[in-house]
Design a protein around this motif. Structure first.
Motif, PDB file in Angstrom:
ATOM      1  N   LEU A  90       0.985  -1.186   0.003  1.00  0.00           N
ATOM      2  CA  LEU A  90       0.194   0.193   0.203  1.00  0.00           C
ATOM      3  C   LEU A  90       0.828   1.341   0.113  1.00  0.00           C
ATOM      4  O   LEU A  90       1.821   1.414   0.726  1.00  0.00           O
ATOM      5  CB  LEU A  90      -0.806  -0.017   1.159  1.00  0.00           C
ATOM      6  CG  LEU A  90      -2.004   0.964   1.363  1.00  0.00           C
ATOM      7  CD1 LEU A  90      -3.036   0.246   0.185  1.00  0.00           C
ATOM      8  CD2 LEU A  90      -2.793   0.686   2.858  1.00  0.00           C
ATOM      9  N   ALA A  91       0.671   2.166  -0.887  1.00  0.00           N
ATOM     10  CA  ALA A  91       1.147   3.639  -0.874  1.00  0.00           C
ATOM     11  C   ALA A  91       0.341   4.493  -0.236  1.00  0.00           C
ATOM     12  O   ALA A  91      -0.833   4.356  -0.641  1.00  0.00           O
ATOM     13  CB  ALA A  91       1.904   3.887  -2.130  1.00  0.00           C
ATOM     14  N   TYR A  92       0.835   5.535   0.386  1.00  0.00           N
ATOM     15  CA  TYR A  92      -0.186   6.663   0.906  1.00  0.00           C
ATOM     16  C   TYR A  92       0.489   7.803   1.235  1.00  0.00           C
ATOM     17  O   TYR A  92       1.761   7.794   1.284  1.00  0.00           O
ATOM     18  CB  TYR A  92      -1.090   6.119   2.009  1.00  0.00           C
ATOM     19  CG  TYR A  92      -0.177   5.253   3.362  1.00  0.00           C
ATOM     20  CD1 TYR A  92       0.242   5.949   4.231  1.00  0.00           C
ATOM     21  CD2 TYR A  92      -0.006   3.975   3.282  1.00  0.00           C
ATOM     22  CE1 TYR A  92       0.986   5.523   5.440  1.00  0.00           C
ATOM     23  CE2 TYR A  92       0.607   3.319   4.329  1.00  0.00           C
ATOM     24  CZ  TYR A  92       1.098   4.237   5.406  1.00  0.00           C
ATOM     25  OH  TYR A  92       1.756   3.693   6.225  1.00  0.00           O
ATOM     26  N   THR A  93      -0.129   8.869   1.459  1.00  0.00           N
ATOM     27  CA  THR A  93       0.561  10.241   2.229  1.00  0.00           C
ATOM     28  C   THR A  93       0.431  10.176   3.332  1.00  0.00           C
ATOM     29  O   THR A  93      -0.887  10.058   4.006  1.00  0.00           O
ATOM     30  CB  THR A  93      -0.183  11.178   1.429  1.00  0.00           C
ATOM     31  OG1 THR A  93       0.016  11.422  -0.002  1.00  0.00           O
ATOM     32  CG2 THR A  93       0.530  12.634   1.690  1.00  0.00           C
ATOM     33  N   ALA A  94       1.451  10.555   4.469  1.00  0.00           N
ATOM     34  CA  ALA A  94       1.157  10.614   5.915  1.00  0.00           C
ATOM     35  C   ALA A  94       1.929  12.001   6.020  1.00  0.00           C
ATOM     36  O   ALA A  94       2.958  12.488   5.631  1.00  0.00           O
ATOM     37  CB  ALA A  94       1.773   9.703   6.420  1.00  0.00           C
ATOM     38  N   SER A  95       0.937  12.738   7.067  1.00  0.00           N
ATOM     39  CA  SER A  95       1.984  14.050   7.617  1.00  0.00           C
ATOM     40  C   SER A  95       2.249  13.539   9.004  1.00  0.00           C
ATOM     41  O   SER A  95       1.320  13.035   9.945  1.00  0.00           O
ATOM     42  CB  SER A  95       0.804  14.877   7.692  1.00  0.00           C
ATOM     43  OG  SER A  95      -0.141  14.786   8.613  1.00  0.00           O
ATOM     44  N   GLN A  96       3.593  14.032   9.344  1.00  0.00           N
ATOM     45  CA  GLN A  96       3.981  13.662  10.580  1.00  0.00           C
ATOM     46  C   GLN A  96       3.493  14.699  11.556  1.00  0.00           C
ATOM     47  O   GLN A  96       3.293  15.837  11.064  1.00  0.00           O
ATOM     48  CB  GLN A  96       5.612  13.783  10.803  1.00  0.00           C
ATOM     49  CG  GLN A  96       5.982  12.572   9.676  1.00  0.00           C
ATOM     50  CD  GLN A  96       6.048  11.276  10.452  1.00  0.00           C
ATOM     51  OE1 GLN A  96       5.999  11.154  11.636  1.00  0.00           O
ATOM     52  NE2 GLN A  96       5.715  10.237   9.529  1.00  0.00           N
ATOM     53  N   ALA A  97       3.216  14.265  12.893  1.00  0.00           N
ATOM     54  CA  ALA A  97       2.562  15.243  13.829  1.00  0.00           C
ATOM     55  C   ALA A  97       3.848  16.302  14.071  1.00  0.00           C
ATOM     56  O   ALA A  97       3.068  17.473  14.442  1.00  0.00           O
ATOM     57  CB  ALA A  97       2.157  14.335  14.984  1.00  0.00           C
ATOM     58  N   LEU A  98       5.010  16.111  14.109  1.00  0.00           N
ATOM     59  CA  LEU A  98       5.531  17.240  14.426  1.00  0.00           C
ATOM     60  C   LEU A  98       5.926  18.490  13.493  1.00  0.00           C
ATOM     61  O   LEU A  98       5.862  19.480  13.943  1.00  0.00           O
ATOM     62  CB  LEU A  98       7.096  16.584  14.694  1.00  0.00           C
ATOM     63  CG  LEU A  98       7.207  15.537  15.861  1.00  0.00           C
ATOM     64  CD1 LEU A  98       8.638  15.053  15.929  1.00  0.00           C
ATOM     65  CD2 LEU A  98       7.131  16.284  17.174  1.00  0.00           C
ATOM     66  N   ASP A  99       6.044  17.961  12.053  1.00  0.00           N
ATOM     67  CA  ASP A  99       6.277  19.361  11.252  1.00  0.00           C
ATOM     68  C   ASP A  99       4.930  19.334  10.355  1.00  0.00           C
ATOM     69  O   ASP A  99       4.921  20.369   9.729  1.00  0.00           O
ATOM     70  CB  ASP A  99       7.426  18.874  10.546  1.00  0.00           C
ATOM     71  CG  ASP A  99       7.390  17.772   9.613  1.00  0.00           C
ATOM     72  OD1 ASP A  99       6.502  17.009   9.621  1.00  0.00           O
ATOM     73  OD2 ASP A  99       8.597  17.348   9.165  1.00  0.00           O
ATOM     74  N   GLY A 100       4.197  18.498  10.145  1.00  0.00           N
ATOM     75  CA  GLY A 100       2.783  18.647   9.303  1.00  0.00           C
ATOM     76  C   GLY A 100       3.017  18.631   8.045  1.00  0.00           C
ATOM     77  O   GLY A 100       2.241  18.554   7.157  1.00  0.00           O
ATOM     78  N   LYS A 101       4.357  18.271   7.501  1.00  0.00           N
ATOM     79  CA  LYS A 101       4.820  17.714   5.990  1.00  0.00           C
ATOM     80  C   LYS A 101       4.014  16.650   5.792  1.00  0.00           C
ATOM     81  O   LYS A 101       4.323  15.738   6.538  1.00  0.00           O
ATOM     82  CB  LYS A 101       6.140  18.101   5.930  1.00  0.00           C
ATOM     83  CG  LYS A 101       6.374  19.563   6.028  1.00  0.00           C
ATOM     84  CD  LYS A 101       8.069  19.705   5.991  1.00  0.00           C
ATOM     85  CE  LYS A 101       8.633  21.075   6.365  1.00  0.00           C
ATOM     86  NZ  LYS A 101      10.094  21.105   6.270  1.00  0.00           N
ATOM     87  N   ARG A 102       3.760  16.487   4.625  1.00  0.00           N
ATOM     88  CA  ARG A 102       3.267  15.246   4.030  1.00  0.00           C
ATOM     89  C   ARG A 102       4.195  14.568   3.052  1.00  0.00           C
ATOM     90  O   ARG A 102       4.763  15.132   2.107  1.00  0.00           O
ATOM     91  CB  ARG A 102       2.122  15.614   3.047  1.00  0.00           C
ATOM     92  CG  ARG A 102       0.844  16.136   4.124  1.00  0.00           C
ATOM     93  CD  ARG A 102      -0.245  16.843   3.330  1.00  0.00           C
ATOM     94  NE  ARG A 102      -1.011  16.094   2.310  1.00  0.00           N
ATOM     95  CZ  ARG A 102      -1.947  16.811   1.607  1.00  0.00           C
ATOM     96  NH1 ARG A 102      -2.032  17.932   1.640  1.00  0.00           N
ATOM     97  NH2 ARG A 102      -2.620  15.882   0.787  1.00  0.00           N
ATOM     98  N   HIS A 103       4.394  13.352   3.250  1.00  0.00           N
ATOM     99  CA  HIS A 103       5.141  12.549   2.385  1.00  0.00           C
ATOM    100  C   HIS A 103       4.674  11.343   1.983  1.00  0.00           C
ATOM    101  O   HIS A 103       3.676  10.829   2.701  1.00  0.00           O
ATOM    102  CB  HIS A 103       6.465  12.229   3.128  1.00  0.00           C
ATOM    103  CG  HIS A 103       7.188  13.416   3.625  1.00  0.00           C
ATOM    104  ND1 HIS A 103       7.807  14.391   2.808  1.00  0.00           N
ATOM    105  CD2 HIS A 103       7.365  14.137   5.085  1.00  0.00           C
ATOM    106  CE1 HIS A 103       8.438  15.388   3.564  1.00  0.00           C
ATOM    107  NE2 HIS A 103       8.058  15.231   4.688  1.00  0.00           N
ATOM    108  N   ILE A 104       5.101  10.579   0.998  1.00  0.00           N
ATOM    109  CA  ILE A 104       4.686   9.468   0.572  1.00  0.00           C
ATOM    110  C   ILE A 104       5.398   8.157   1.415  1.00  0.00           C
ATOM    111  O   ILE A 104       6.605   8.076   1.652  1.00  0.00           O
ATOM    112  CB  ILE A 104       5.105   9.107  -0.939  1.00  0.00           C
ATOM    113  CG1 ILE A 104       4.624  10.346  -1.657  1.00  0.00           C
ATOM    114  CG2 ILE A 104       4.448   7.928  -1.510  1.00  0.00           C
ATOM    115  CD1 ILE A 104       3.200  10.498  -1.683  1.00  0.00           C
ATOM    116  N   TYR A 105       4.622   7.236   1.706  1.00  0.00           N
ATOM    117  CA  TYR A 105       5.162   5.919   2.339  1.00  0.00           C
ATOM    118  C   TYR A 105       4.401   4.570   1.559  1.00  0.00           C
ATOM    119  O   TYR A 105       3.637   4.742   1.097  1.00  0.00           O
ATOM    120  CB  TYR A 105       4.434   5.828   3.875  1.00  0.00           C
ATOM    121  CG  TYR A 105       5.338   6.909   4.779  1.00  0.00           C
ATOM    122  CD1 TYR A 105       6.166   6.552   5.624  1.00  0.00           C
ATOM    123  CD2 TYR A 105       4.933   8.277   4.939  1.00  0.00           C
ATOM    124  CE1 TYR A 105       6.667   7.635   6.517  1.00  0.00           C
ATOM    125  CE2 TYR A 105       5.461   9.076   5.721  1.00  0.00           C
ATOM    126  CZ  TYR A 105       6.258   8.863   6.461  1.00  0.00           C
ATOM    127  OH  TYR A 105       6.945   9.710   7.520  1.00  0.00           O
TER     128      TYR A 105
END
Length: 198
Positions: free
Chosen positions: A46-61
């Motif tokens: 599965l591929a998806y976009t997630a934002s980390q709680a610390l910086d709010g930036k969205r990346h692909i996982y």
């Protein structure tokens, strides 16, 4: 928000649930918001976009579908990344990477070695367009499909991008008084595109 999978019983009763029903189980353990999950062609990842709680930036996982698997972040770049799509052979992922507030780069990433290739950029400045960013990969592997604007005041039009060369070819010409064309999908034979016009 989190990514969850639902496993259905194939027959009979599974843990007290009738056939054809099941309970969802959470796949990811990432903090922040997870969105846009999409299965690999073989249904194993599965591929998806997630934002980390610390910086709010969205990346692909990317993550295996097995329970307990760990998500792997595909890139270490700072810009916003969103809308992952799998190549038909499952060997690559394409996604959109933020350049500034209204421009996005179309990126191909080879999973075997992490090599990336830019396929040019798109403009998405229409009000509400950030939530309706589009990226699809044709089933025959030849094209990526996205929505672009000629300028900041024009409606969104559909654009085909050659996966090999990055050449951008406009596919639609929405009326100037519309919000443009969105929610596009390829037909299984890659010959047609269905879409919604605002």
């Amino acid at each position: 928000l989190a990514v969850a999978v639902i496993r259905f019983a194939s027959s009979g009763v599974d843990k007290g649930h009738p056939a054809g029903t099941a309970e969802p189980s959470t796949m990811d353990s990432l903090p922040g918001i997870v969105s846009g999950p999409i299965w690999s062609p073989d249904g194993k990842r599965l591929a998806y976009t997630a934002s980390q709680a610390l910086d709010g930036k969205r990346h692909i996982y990317v993550q295996d579908a097995d329970r307990g698997s760990v998500a792997s972040r595909l890139t270490q770049e700072d810009p916003l990344e969103t809308r992952p799509v799998w190549s038909p052979d499952g060997k690559e992922i394409a996604f959109l990477r933020g350049i500034d507030g209204s421009h996005f780069e179309v990126v191909r990433l080879r999973l075997s070695d992490g090599v990336m290739k830019s396929l040019g950029s798109i403009l998405a400045s229409w009000p509400g367009s950030k939530g309706q960013l589009l990226l699809e990969w044709s089933p025959d592997g030849r094209y990526l499909l996205t929505a672009d604007q000629v300028d900041r005041l024009s409606p969104r039009r559909l654009v085909l991008i050659s996966a090999a060369t990055g050449e951008h070819v406009p596919l639609t010409s929405p009326p100037i008084d519309s919000s443009g064309d969105i929610d596009a999908k390829f037909s299984p034979d890659s010959r047609w595109v269905a879409f919604r016009r605002g």
